[in-house]
Design a protein around this motif. Structure first.
Motif, mmCIF file in Angstrom:
data_model
loop_
_atom_site.group_PDB
_atom_site.id
_atom_site.type_symbol
_atom_site.label_atom_id
_atom_site.label_comp_id
_atom_site.label_asym_id
_atom_site.label_seq_id
_atom_site.Cartn_x
_atom_site.Cartn_y
_atom_site.Cartn_z
ATOM 1 N N TRP A 51 0.843 -1.203 0.000
ATOM 2 C CA TRP A 51 0.000 0.000 0.000
ATOM 3 C C TRP A 51 0.876 1.249 0.000
ATOM 4 N N PHE A 52 1.892 1.221 0.831
ATOM 5 C CA PHE A 52 2.774 2.376 0.959
ATOM 6 C C PHE A 52 3.622 2.573 -0.296
ATOM 7 N N THR A 53 4.339 1.524 -0.726
ATOM 8 C CA THR A 53 5.249 1.668 -1.863
ATOM 9 C C THR A 53 4.501 1.915 -3.171
ATOM 10 N N ALA A 54 3.351 1.242 -3.355
ATOM 11 C CA ALA A 54 2.579 1.436 -4.583
ATOM 12 C C ALA A 54 1.976 2.829 -4.659
ATOM 13 N N SER A 55 1.636 3.399 -3.514
ATOM 14 C CA SER A 55 1.015 4.724 -3.500
ATOM 15 C C SER A 55 2.002 5.830 -3.825
ATOM 16 N N ILE A 56 3.265 5.657 -3.421
ATOM 17 C CA ILE A 56 4.247 6.708 -3.678
ATOM 18 C C ILE A 56 4.987 6.502 -4.996
#
Length: 269
Positions: A166-171
């Motif tokens: 969630w974190f890496t894909a969002s940024i």
């Protein structure tokens, strides 16, 4: 923040059929354009395992384990969850850019896309778990009731990866260099996780404590306990609590970042 996690679980349940279909299509399309197709999904991990085994056990004869089990078994049981972690993190980080045409559709719930990557990589993971199980039995190490907890550790790893992707894909749409950063971190993390070595090689309790701060230690060691009949997960309450606290924080952080950046995805993709 708690509502976000609740809504996510609700979305997974409501879209379970779509997720399964999506994951199957994603798995098939990954090797659709190559001549040998799905063969490459099996070839690369098997060659990696054989290379590590030949170099460290046959060539260098490095005493990386405690000697209770053959090095090839120790290696396979540790590298199986590592393969799943690295594959999901790599593909999950790029999921919004890969499926940018879905991101731009207002009616599609893009929050479930990282979960689709979790499921599409799960098929190969199941295969390699089976291979490791067969290899263990060939060496005379037969599964017992402890093997059932492999489902718990798989669930734990999937929860951890959910928050992380969630974190890496969002940024990633805003910071494309995150892929290179992850590649560097993965090289260091590979050797900082007990995939090739046993923590008993470090008798210093301070060093052991630092190594156990890596959440992947909990999962990799748990897989080995499942294969070799080691401790149950509730027999390590401190590690269990630590892992789930880190995972829960990561889920909250990932869902928060996703919620704030989601409205801007279509502008940069």
């Amino acid at each position: 923040m708690f509502k976000e996690l609740f809504y996510f679980c609700r979305d997974i349940y409501r879209n379970k059929k779509l997720l399964i279909q999506f994951s199957v299509n994603d798995f098939r399309s990954r090797y659709a354009g190559s001549l040998l197709g799905i063969f490459w999904a099996f070839a690369n991990p098997l060659v990696t395992v054989l290379t590590y085994w030949f170099v460290f056990d046959i060539g260098l004869k490095a005493p990386l384990t405690d000697g209770k089990y053959p090095f090839i078994l120790f290696l396979m049981t540790g590298i199986v969850p590592w393969f799943y972690f690295s594959d999901v993190l790599g593909s999950g980080t790029n999921v919004y850019r890969e499926y940018s045409y879905l991101v731009k559709k207002v009616v599609f719930n893009i929050r479930i896309l990282p979960t689709a990557k979790l499921l599409s990589n799960l098929y190969m993971h199941g295969f390699f778990v089976l291979v490791a199980l067969i290899a263990s039995m060939l060496f005379g190490v037969y599964p017992n009731l402890h093997f059932l907890q492999i489902f718990y550790y798989l669930f734990a790893l999937m929860c951890f990866l959910t928050g992380l992707t969630w974190f890496t894909a969002s940024i990633q749409p805003f910071v494309p260099d995150v892929n290179q950063f992850i590649a560097i971190i993965m090289q260091a993390l590979m050797w900082g996780t007990p995939v090739l070595w046993s923590i008993n090689q470090f008798p210093n309790p301070t060093i052991q404590f630092i190594l156990k701060l890596n959440p992947l230690f909990y999962v990799v060691q748990g897989y080995r306990d499942a294969f070799f009949g080691g401790a149950w997960f509730w027999q390590n309450p401190t590690l269990s609590i630590y892992f789930w606290v880190v995972t829960f924080i990561l889920l909250i952080l990932g869902s928060t970042i996703f919620r704030r950046l989601k409205p801007h995805f279509s502008d940069v993709l």
